[in-house]
Design a protein around this motif. Structure first.
Motif, PDB file in Angstrom:
ATOM      1  N   GLY A 192       0.814  -1.208   0.000  1.00  0.00           N
ATOM      2  CA  GLY A 192       0.000   0.000   0.000  1.00  0.00           C
ATOM      3  C   GLY A 192       0.847   1.258   0.000  1.00  0.00           C
ATOM      4  O   GLY A 192       0.540   2.227  -0.699  1.00  0.00           O
ATOM      5  N   ASP A 193       1.941   1.244   0.769  1.00  0.00           N
ATOM      6  CA  ASP A 193       2.847   2.401   0.791  1.00  0.00           C
ATOM      7  C   ASP A 193       3.462   2.623  -0.582  1.00  0.00           C
ATOM      8  O   ASP A 193       3.556   3.759  -1.058  1.00  0.00           O
ATOM      9  CB  ASP A 193       3.956   2.185   1.832  1.00  0.00           C
ATOM     10  CG  ASP A 193       3.421   2.266   3.258  1.00  0.00           C
ATOM     11  OD1 ASP A 193       2.290   2.763   3.435  1.00  0.00           O
ATOM     12  OD2 ASP A 193       4.126   1.810   4.178  1.00  0.00           O
ATOM     13  N   ALA A 194       3.902   1.533  -1.231  1.00  0.00           N
ATOM     14  CA  ALA A 194       4.496   1.652  -2.561  1.00  0.00           C
ATOM     15  C   ALA A 194       3.487   2.192  -3.561  1.00  0.00           C
ATOM     16  O   ALA A 194       3.807   3.036  -4.403  1.00  0.00           O
ATOM     17  CB  ALA A 194       5.030   0.285  -3.021  1.00  0.00           C
ATOM     18  N   ARG A 195       2.227   1.723  -3.436  1.00  0.00           N
ATOM     19  CA  ARG A 195       1.175   2.195  -4.333  1.00  0.00           C
ATOM     20  C   ARG A 195       0.941   3.693  -4.149  1.00  0.00           C
ATOM     21  O   ARG A 195       0.786   4.442  -5.114  1.00  0.00           O
ATOM     22  CB  ARG A 195      -0.093   1.411  -3.999  1.00  0.00           C
ATOM     23  CG  ARG A 195      -1.318   1.775  -4.748  1.00  0.00           C
ATOM     24  CD  ARG A 195      -1.235   1.376  -6.191  1.00  0.00           C
ATOM     25  NE  ARG A 195      -1.071   2.551  -7.003  1.00  0.00           N
ATOM     26  CZ  ARG A 195      -0.631   2.562  -8.246  1.00  0.00           C
ATOM     27  NH1 ARG A 195      -0.285   1.448  -8.841  1.00  0.00           N
ATOM     28  NH2 ARG A 195      -0.524   3.665  -8.928  1.00  0.00           N
ATOM     29  N   ALA A 196       0.949   4.149  -2.894  1.00  0.00           N
ATOM     30  CA  ALA A 196       0.757   5.567  -2.607  1.00  0.00           C
ATOM     31  C   ALA A 196       1.923   6.389  -3.128  1.00  0.00           C
ATOM     32  O   ALA A 196       1.738   7.490  -3.655  1.00  0.00           O
ATOM     33  CB  ALA A 196       0.584   5.777  -1.106  1.00  0.00           C
ATOM     34  N   ASP A 197       3.139   5.857  -2.985  1.00  0.00           N
ATOM     35  CA  ASP A 197       4.319   6.570  -3.477  1.00  0.00           C
ATOM     36  C   ASP A 197       4.245   6.738  -4.990  1.00  0.00           C
ATOM     37  O   ASP A 197       4.533   7.814  -5.521  1.00  0.00           O
ATOM     38  CB  ASP A 197       5.594   5.814  -3.099  1.00  0.00           C
ATOM     39  CG  ASP A 197       5.896   5.886  -1.611  1.00  0.00           C
ATOM     40  OD1 ASP A 197       5.316   6.755  -0.931  1.00  0.00           O
ATOM     41  OD2 ASP A 197       6.706   5.069  -1.140  1.00  0.00           O
ATOM     42  N   ILE A 198       3.897   5.678  -5.699  1.00  0.00           N
ATOM     43  CA  ILE A 198       3.798   5.760  -7.159  1.00  0.00           C
ATOM     44  C   ILE A 198       2.717   6.749  -7.565  1.00  0.00           C
ATOM     45  O   ILE A 198       2.897   7.546  -8.490  1.00  0.00           O
ATOM     46  CB  ILE A 198       3.527   4.366  -7.765  1.00  0.00           C
ATOM     47  CG1 ILE A 198       4.751   3.470  -7.596  1.00  0.00           C
ATOM     48  CG2 ILE A 198       3.167   4.488  -9.243  1.00  0.00           C
ATOM     49  CD1 ILE A 198       4.528   2.045  -8.035  1.00  0.00           C
ATOM     50  N   GLN A 199       1.586   6.714  -6.865  1.00  0.00           N
ATOM     51  CA  GLN A 199       0.516   7.645  -7.214  1.00  0.00           C
ATOM     52  C   GLN A 199       0.961   9.091  -7.016  1.00  0.00           C
ATOM     53  O   GLN A 199       0.651   9.961  -7.840  1.00  0.00           O
ATOM     54  CB  GLN A 199      -0.730   7.355  -6.376  1.00  0.00           C
ATOM     55  CG  GLN A 199      -1.960   8.128  -6.829  1.00  0.00           C
ATOM     56  CD  GLN A 199      -2.314   7.872  -8.289  1.00  0.00           C
ATOM     57  OE1 GLN A 199      -2.241   6.735  -8.761  1.00  0.00           O
ATOM     58  NE2 GLN A 199      -2.663   8.925  -9.021  1.00  0.00           N
ATOM     59  N   SER A 200       1.695   9.357  -5.943  1.00  0.00           N
ATOM     60  CA  SER A 200       2.218  10.711  -5.727  1.00  0.00           C
ATOM     61  C   SER A 200       3.173  11.101  -6.843  1.00  0.00           C
ATOM     62  O   SER A 200       3.163  12.242  -7.317  1.00  0.00           O
ATOM     63  CB  SER A 200       2.941  10.780  -4.375  1.00  0.00           C
ATOM     64  OG  SER A 200       2.040  10.590  -3.311  1.00  0.00           O
ATOM     65  N   ALA A 201       3.997  10.151  -7.276  1.00  0.00           N
ATOM     66  CA  ALA A 201       4.951  10.421  -8.351  1.00  0.00           C
ATOM     67  C   ALA A 201       4.220  10.685  -9.668  1.00  0.00           C
ATOM     68  O   ALA A 201       4.585  11.593 -10.426  1.00  0.00           O
ATOM     69  CB  ALA A 201       5.916   9.247  -8.500  1.00  0.00           C
ATOM     70  N   VAL A 202       3.181   9.903  -9.945  1.00  0.00           N
ATOM     71  CA  VAL A 202       2.397  10.096 -11.169  1.00  0.00           C
ATOM     72  C   VAL A 202       1.751  11.478 -11.170  1.00  0.00           C
ATOM     73  O   VAL A 202       1.801  12.215 -12.177  1.00  0.00           O
ATOM     74  CB  VAL A 202       1.321   8.996 -11.300  1.00  0.00           C
ATOM     75  CG1 VAL A 202       0.334   9.333 -12.417  1.00  0.00           C
ATOM     76  CG2 VAL A 202       1.974   7.645 -11.563  1.00  0.00           C
ATOM     77  N   ALA A 247       1.750  17.078 -13.216  1.00  0.00           N
ATOM     78  CA  ALA A 247       1.759  18.508 -12.897  1.00  0.00           C
ATOM     79  C   ALA A 247       3.002  19.213 -13.447  1.00  0.00           C
ATOM     80  O   ALA A 247       3.199  20.399 -13.188  1.00  0.00           O
ATOM     81  CB  ALA A 247       1.677  18.701 -11.389  1.00  0.00           C
ATOM     82  N   GLY A 248       3.823  18.482 -14.180  1.00  0.00           N
ATOM     83  CA  GLY A 248       5.015  19.081 -14.782  1.00  0.00           C
ATOM     84  C   GLY A 248       6.233  19.068 -13.892  1.00  0.00           C
ATOM     85  O   GLY A 248       7.246  19.705 -14.202  1.00  0.00           O
ATOM     86  N   GLU A 249       6.185  18.319 -12.773  1.00  0.00           N
ATOM     87  CA  GLU A 249       7.301  18.293 -11.830  1.00  0.00           C
ATOM     88  C   GLU A 249       8.233  17.108 -12.108  1.00  0.00           C
ATOM     89  O   GLU A 249       7.963  16.266 -12.961  1.00  0.00           O
ATOM     90  CB  GLU A 249       6.753  18.246 -10.408  1.00  0.00           C
ATOM     91  CG  GLU A 249       5.938  19.478 -10.055  1.00  0.00           C
ATOM     92  CD  GLU A 249       5.438  19.440  -8.633  1.00  0.00           C
ATOM     93  OE1 GLU A 249       6.005  20.158  -7.796  1.00  0.00           O
ATOM     94  OE2 GLU A 249       4.470  18.692  -8.364  1.00  0.00           O
ATOM     95  N   LEU A 250       9.313  17.057 -11.333  1.00  0.00           N
ATOM     96  CA  LEU A 250      10.350  16.042 -11.517  1.00  0.00           C
ATOM     97  C   LEU A 250      10.251  14.961 -10.454  1.00  0.00           C
ATOM     98  O   LEU A 250       9.889  15.239  -9.305  1.00  0.00           O
ATOM     99  CB  LEU A 250      11.743  16.685 -11.453  1.00  0.00           C
ATOM    100  CG  LEU A 250      12.002  17.854 -12.391  1.00  0.00           C
ATOM    101  CD1 LEU A 250      13.449  18.338 -12.227  1.00  0.00           C
ATOM    102  CD2 LEU A 250      11.732  17.479 -13.840  1.00  0.00           C
TER     103      LEU A 250
END
Length: 208
Positions: free
Chosen positions: A12-22, A27-30
């Motif tokens: 679940g943590d990994a899924r949340a991390d990927i979603q934040s990255a996506v 949003a045009g960020e890195l």
């Protein structure tokens, strides 16, 4: 006694991390992400402004093109104009530590390729990298460091000034290291020998 929910919690943590990255990429960020070689720096490869931020963060010359990472070979083929021979090569070597130079498609901007009609394609052999590319679309594939400095195998080793320019870091521990082999299979040219270079040479010599 092990916590029976620990595995599901980490997933679940990994899924949340990927979603934040996506969300950051959209949003045009890195975003910094792991690959089967070193940590890479991702931005939306179809957004000229986002690609420009990659050049700025790295202090990279605009005359040096960036490569693009995809979730799988089919996605790479859909975004490029690879020849039949290049497609056979892509299917033979990807996912893996090989960057394949092919004709670019119309959605990849000039700033990404330094005005060239060809682009380097990666399908990293790392599940987090492919998940990110699958959900965020084509992402830039370049090492997460300032140009001229060493590549990073531990997320904790990101230079502080560089880290400040990044919205999300996907930390997957230590990566194996090494460099991808950069090859143009249509022209039979190895631009940079790296991992799997011998196998690439054998393929170029044996395939029509």
């Amino acid at each position: 006694m092990a916590d029976p929910d620990s595995d599901s919690d980490s997933r679940g943590d990994a899924r949340a991390d990927i979603q934040s990255a996506v969300e950051a990429i959209r949003a045009g960020e890195l975003v910094v992400y792991p690959t089967e070689t070193v940590y890479g720096l991702a931005a939306d490869a179809t957004d000229p402004d986002a690609v420009e931020r990659v050049f700025e963060a790295k202090g990279r010359s605009r005359e040096e093109p960036l490569s693009v990472a995809f979730a799988d070979v089919d996605a790479a083929l859909a975004a490029t104009a690879a020849s039949d021979r290049a497609e056979r090569f892509l299917r033979a070597f990807l996912p893996g530590p090989v960057t394949v130079v092919v004709e670019r498609g119309p959605d990849l901007p000039d700033v990404l390729t330094a005005g060239s009609e060809r682009v380097g394609v990666r399908v990293p052999d790392h599940p987090l990298a492919r998940s990110l590319a699958r959900e965020a679309g084509p992402i830039t594939a370049t090492s997460a460091n300032r140009s001229g400095e060493g590549s990073v195998r531990h997320a904790a080793d990101l230079a502080p000034g560089f880290r400040d320019l990044v919205a999300v870091v996907l930390d997957a521990g230590e990566t194996p290291g090494g460099e991808s082999t950069v090859v143009d299979p249509q022209r039979g040219i190895i631009h940079r020998p790296g991992l799997r270079a011998d196998a690439v040479r054998e393929w170029l010599a044996s395939e029509p």
